[in-house]
Design an enzyme around this catalytic site. Structure first.
Site, mmCIF file in Angstrom:
data_model
loop_
_atom_site.group_PDB
_atom_site.id
_atom_site.type_symbol
_atom_site.label_atom_id
_atom_site.label_comp_id
_atom_site.label_asym_id
_atom_site.label_seq_id
_atom_site.Cartn_x
_atom_site.Cartn_y
_atom_site.Cartn_z
ATOM 1 C CG ASP A 193 -0.150 0.046 2.541
ATOM 2 O OD1 ASP A 193 0.836 -0.723 2.673
ATOM 3 O OD2 ASP A 193 -0.493 0.837 3.437
ATOM 4 C CG ASP A 248 6.762 4.689 2.306
ATOM 5 O OD1 ASP A 248 6.794 3.474 2.546
ATOM 6 O OD2 ASP A 248 6.317 5.529 3.106
ATOM 7 C CD GLU A 292 4.263 0.716 7.070
ATOM 8 O OE1 GLU A 292 5.068 0.971 7.971
ATOM 9 O OE2 GLU A 292 3.834 1.592 6.284
ATOM 10 C CG HIS A 350 3.920 9.251 4.009
ATOM 11 N ND1 HIS A 350 3.541 9.049 5.310
ATOM 12 C CD2 HIS A 350 4.460 8.077 3.604
ATOM 13 C CE1 HIS A 350 3.831 7.824 5.679
ATOM 14 N NE2 HIS A 350 4.407 7.203 4.657
HETATM 15 ZN ZN LIG Z 1 6.708 2.549 4.197
#
Ligand SMILES: [Zn+2]
Length: 411
Positions: free
Chosen positions: A79, A139, A173, A378
């Site tokens: 994810d 990420d 996660e 993010h």
């Molecule tokens: Zn991560």
């Protein structure tokens, strides 16, 4: 195939997790990612490929040595963070020669060295960036790409000697649910690494100890016209409570191993109010001291305004995995040596957050975290370094080789 080429494929799939999604996975895009990877793993010739009903994807590479060695695991998450948009990601490869990077000409979005001075370290290398309107998803798709590229190398080159290697890719996660349905038994690793960190060479095995405090405030509401000496405003109790916590210990004023209180959410009326705090500290005793401070502030409010005006409920969220990993110092030594063998300089960075590895460590699988060669997770300025991703692959191969001479873990 190169790891960055895999990353460029994976980022096309919008696989953000969803805090409000009830199931596992929390959002359908994560299934799309898992099915793509499942197919790739089967085509590559990995064994024991299994996508389970909770969207956890497992696979293995059999040992190619005679002696019995520890089973080594690598873990990454499928994810991406819901914090920034992830639909229609326009990722591109840039030959970076230093200076600011123009991400979008139409929208005039620029990644500036003045904001991210470490950018200059990448001069002369190839970076993968977005157009500045979405996150990239390195990420943790960079971690997935690196693990599968390592797997491909091990399968292609029998001269690299290794014990059994197992791989797991997890959902959710980013919303703190990445280990909820993790099947440690099926996975079968003695030791594992998450590949979910920042810069190449980064090794982390210390994370925060974390708890949350939900504080309820009860006021006394009466008509404001006749309120003198009677009304107690719950919102003001909450503000007074907040003012008792040390201002220097807010996230915006802390770094490194300094812990904090974050007022994460609050609301209310005259009648009742609430505040939700998260408490963090690498040191377990100092975290406990913070929990005590919450209790003490509530006690003082109640002393001033009457019993039951402030009621805190404290819940432990996760713990510092150093407690577990420090029992296996060779895990860190092997990772450092592997980074050096790949031409890098290892560095230990305390994580100012939690990782799936922390939960797994306390579930019985010691699990430090390795850098993926990416930054600004993010956010819309997230990027990865294509060339350093190759060095991470080499690092993983070296780690796999080193564990050939490590025995099974005594439990
Ligand atoms: Zn991560």
């Amino acid at each position: 195939m190169k790891a960055y080429e895999r990353l460029l494929q994976y980022v096309r799939i919008a696989s953000a997790s969803d805090e409000k999604g009830a199931g596992s996975p929390s959002a359908p895009g994560i299934w799309d990612m898992a099915r793509l990877l499942e197919r790739e793993m089967r085509e590559m010739g990995l064994s024991e490929v299994c996508l389970d009903e909770h969207c956890y994807l497992y696979a293995a590479i059999p040992a190619n040595i005679e002696t019995e060695a520890a089973v080594l695991g690598f873990i990454a998450h499928m994810d991406v963070s819901p914090a920034s948009p992830c639909e229609d990601i326009r990722a591109r490869l840039v030959d970076y020669d230093g200076g600011d990077i123009l991400l979008s000409e139409d929208k005039n979005i620029v990644m500036r060295v003045s904001d991210f001075p470490f950018l200059e370290d990448y001069a002369g290398k190839r970076l993968i960036v977005t157009d500045g309107t979405t996150l990239l998803g390195a990420d943790d798709k960079a971690g997935i790409a690196e693990i599968l590229t390592m797997a491909e190398r091990l399968l292609a080159d029998d001269s690299i000697k290794h014990g059994k290697i197992v791989i797991a890719f997890t959902p959710d996660e980013e919303i703190g649910r990445g280990t909820e349905h993790f099947d440690l038994k099926r996975f079968g690793a003695d030791f594992a690494y998450t590949v979910d960190g920042g810069r190449f060479g980064e090794i982390s095995y210390e994370n925060f100890n974390a708890s949350s405090a939900q504080v309820s405030f009860t006021g006394r509401s009466v008509h404001p016209g006749t309120a003198k000496n009677v009304l107690i405003n719950a919102q003001l109790l909450a503000m007074e409570f907040f003012s008792m916590l040390p201002a220097a210990e807010r996230p915006e004023n802390t770094e490194g191993r300094e812990g904090f209180f974050l007022l994460d959410e609050s609301g209310g009326s005259v009648e009742s109010a609430f505040q939700r705090y998260i408490l963090r500290d690498h040191d377990a005793r100092r975290l406990r001291a913070r929990e005590d401070m919450i209790g003490e502030a509530a006690r003082r409010i109640n002393e001033r305004y009457g019993e039951g005006r402030a009621e805190p409920v404290i819940t432990q969220t996760y713990r510092n995995m150093a407690e577990v990993v420090e029992k296996y110092p060779f895990m860190i030594d092997i990772a450092k040596e592997a980074v050096r063998a790949a031409g890098g300089e290892p560095f230990i960075a305390p994580i100012r957050g939690g990782t799936d590895g922390a939960n797994l460590s306390f579930m019985g699988l010691p699990c430090p975290n390795l850098g993926t060669a990416s930054h600004n997770h993010h956010g819309r300025l997230e990027f990865a370094c294509a060339d350093d991703m190759e060095l991470v692959v080499v690092t993983l191969v070296k780690i796999a080789e080193a564990y050939a001479s490590i025995g099974k873990r005594q439990r």
